[in-house]
Design a protein around this motif. Structure first.
Motif, PDB file in Angstrom:
ATOM      1  N   GLY A 311       2.800   8.590   5.513  1.00 10.85           N
ATOM      2  CA  GLY A 311       3.952   8.124   4.632  1.00 10.85           C
ATOM      3  C   GLY A 311       4.364   6.664   4.666  1.00 10.85           C
ATOM      4  N   ALA A 312       3.246   5.930   5.442  1.00  8.52           N
ATOM      5  CA  ALA A 312       3.740   4.469   5.352  1.00  8.52           C
ATOM      6  C   ALA A 312       3.673   3.674   3.949  1.00  8.52           C
ATOM      7  N   ASP A 314       4.735   4.879   1.293  1.00 10.32           N
ATOM      8  CA  ASP A 314       6.009   4.684   0.585  1.00 10.32           C
ATOM      9  C   ASP A 314       7.234   4.209   1.338  1.00 10.32           C
ATOM     10  N   ARG A 315       6.936   3.557   2.624  1.00  8.40           N
ATOM     11  CA  ARG A 315       7.942   2.654   3.397  1.00  8.40           C
ATOM     12  C   ARG A 315       7.612   1.276   3.285  1.00  8.40           C
ATOM     13  N   THR A 317       7.843  -2.126   1.428  1.00  3.83           N
ATOM     14  CA  THR A 317       8.850  -2.636   0.510  1.00  3.83           C
ATOM     15  C   THR A 317       8.283  -3.980  -0.196  1.00  3.83           C
ATOM     16  N   HIS A 320       8.295  -6.243   2.657  1.00  2.85           N
ATOM     17  CA  HIS A 320       7.273  -6.382   3.619  1.00  2.85           C
ATOM     18  C   HIS A 320       5.956  -6.899   3.043  1.00  2.85           C
ATOM     19  N   LYS A 346       2.475   1.323  -5.955  1.00  5.03           N
ATOM     20  CA  LYS A 346       3.326   1.174  -4.997  1.00  5.03           C
ATOM     21  C   LYS A 346       3.029  -0.266  -4.418  1.00  5.03           C
TER      22      LYS A 346
END
Length: 476
Positions: A311-312, A314-315, A317, A320, A346
């Motif tokens: 799931g990283a 989606d985390r 940003t 980041h 993404k």
């Protein structure tokens, strides 16, 4: 079967003979712990070789990654062993040999995984050998009083065993192809670029293997953390006094949460001035092993194995991404290029694509260019078929079941699903076998046209290298 150290009893299934758990060096424990591999002690009588041998001490991957990349744990100290598959009906000239070095971040994996069954290679006229070697703290620590890169020295010992013994199994010691994926690809690259390459191999295949190594000081950081966790000195004597299981547990605690893309403590090959005098990337670029044909490549979306199941992806940003590109000294223009080439991607996908190229593809193309300029035979591939499992796409390790033509193996099903295309497995497996047999995989070598074979499961075309505009922005 007679070897120089004793007789073996294997088994034959459908015309394929297999010999499992065959020792190529003494158990690396007791007086041999944290030492260079020692010769095998001869045995009397006939040694049973019908079951896989012990595996290196390790802690499995955790979470989703552990479900996708399972391991096998077989107790025992005789972890320095090989498995051999060979056709029983071969006649005439000795057969080409393929030696497999498994991956697993230098801390996981074994030659006993179902996906590494060598039956399909033997079916196609190859004597196949898979190697176990020391992993993690046992194999890649940086300790006062101990040699560096012990796991790599294990592999070298296995290759020297092949030179001595493989003729008895029908193999040709003058036609040995060494291949590996991920960390196994990195070790193959290190050996292929080393001063001893011509002694033990004639061809090499590097699959998704980093071509850079570390100084002993940098490679030793994880050893220092493990020593601190255990409250001991980073010396051979202190580590040898700790049980392997306790070392593996401390190692797992220290590296928890780290990954090849996300960073954190990791085991790595160290420059040692002997076996690894410099990075494989620099050695190849300087002309090392220019007489050794090299097949090298990556998957299109290596990063997805680490970023998507966790799931990283989606985390991550925009912030980041900005911080990460500055830390890696990547220009804003490069980020814009990667983003423009992936409309709607993404932030995590853009980040992963950049790091894939920084860690793998940039060095790969640099080496291919240098070797081509020197006339060294080099072929480049890219595995682009997208797995439907957990959104993996063309992620790191998805290609393994295809290379082994073993799509029904549980390892492959976990990564590629139950309906992966057999036509693609046949294409890539046949190319690997052709390379081992003839030194050519079946498409034009890397040269002025920078040809890459794209294994996509549709046309599998050989085309000019894709996405060179991105590498140009990264700087090569």
């Amino acid at each position: 079967m007679e070897t120089s150290t004793g007789a073996l009893r294997g088994e034959t299934i459908d015309g394929i003979a297999r010999f499992l758990g065959v020792p190529y060096a003494s158990p690396p424990f007791g007086e041999h712990r944290f030492r260079l591999p020692a010769p095998v002690e001869p045995w009397e009588g006939v040694r049973d070789a019908t079951a896989f041998g012990p595996t290196a001490p390790q802690v499995p991957y955790a979470g989703a990654l552990g479900e996708l990349l399972p391991t096998v744990a077989i107790p025992g100290e005789g972890i320095l062993n090989v498995n051999i598959w060979a056709p029983t009906d071969a006649a005439g000239a000795p057969l080409p040999v393929m030696v497999w070095m498994h991956g697993g971040s230098l801390k996981h994996g074994s030659n006993a995984l179902p996906g590494y069954d060598g039956t399909t290679f033997a079916r196609d006229g190859v004597v196949f050998v898979s190697v176990n070697y020391r992993l993690g703290t046992e194999g890649f620590s940086v300790l006062d009083g101990a040699p560096l890169n012990l796991g790599l020295h294990d592999q070298l010992a296995a290759l020297r065993w092949v030179q001595r013994e493989i003729a008895a199994f029908g193999g040709d010691p003058a036609r040995v192809t060494v291949f590996g994926q991920s960390a196994g690809g990195a070790t193959v690259a290190a050996l292929a670029a080393s001063p001893i390459a011509n002694e033990v191999m004639q061809r090499a295949i590097v699959m998704s293997g980093p071509l850079e190594v570390k100084t002993p000081a940098d490679a030793g950081r994880i050893t220092a953390l493990i020593a601190r966790e255990l409250g001991i000195a980073a010396t051979r004597d202190a580590f040898a006094a700790v049980a392997p299981e306790r070392l593996a547990a401390a190692q797992a605690k220290v590296i928890a949460g780290s990954s090849p893309l996300g960073g954190g403590p990791a085991f790595t090959i160290a420059i040692d001035g002997d076996l690894v005098p410099t990075s494989p990337a620099d050695a190849f670029a300087a002309g090392a092993s220019s007489n050794v044909p090299l097949l090298i490549g990556t998957t299109t979306e290596e990063y997805r194995l680490w970023l998507v199941p966790s799931g990283a992806v989606d985390r991550i940003t925009r912030l980041h991404l900005a911080i990460g590109r500055r830390a890696a000294k990547i220009s804003a223009a490069a980020v814009r290029r990667y983003r423009a080439n992936r409309p709607g991607a993404k932030h995590g996908e853009v980040f992963g694509a950049i790091l894939t190229d920084v860690l793998l593809r940039r060095s790969e193309y640099r080496v291919a260019d240098a070797r081509a300029a020197a006339g060294a035979p080099t072929w480049v591939y890219e595995f682009a078929w997208r797995s439907p499992v957990r959104g993996l796409g063309a992620a790191h390790a998805v290609e393994l079941g295809f290379v082994f033509d073993g799509l029904a193996a549980p390892d492959s099903v976990a990564l590629a699903g139950a309906s992966a295309p057999q036509v693609l497995a046949s294409a890539i497996h046949d190319a690997w076998v052709a390379f081992a047999a003839s030194g050519e995989p079946g498409w034009p070598g890397w040269g002025a046209g920078r040809t890459v074979r794209i294994f996509d499961g549709i046309d599998d075309p050989a085309v000019p290298a894709p996405r060179l505009d991105e590498l140009a922005e990264l700087g090569r």
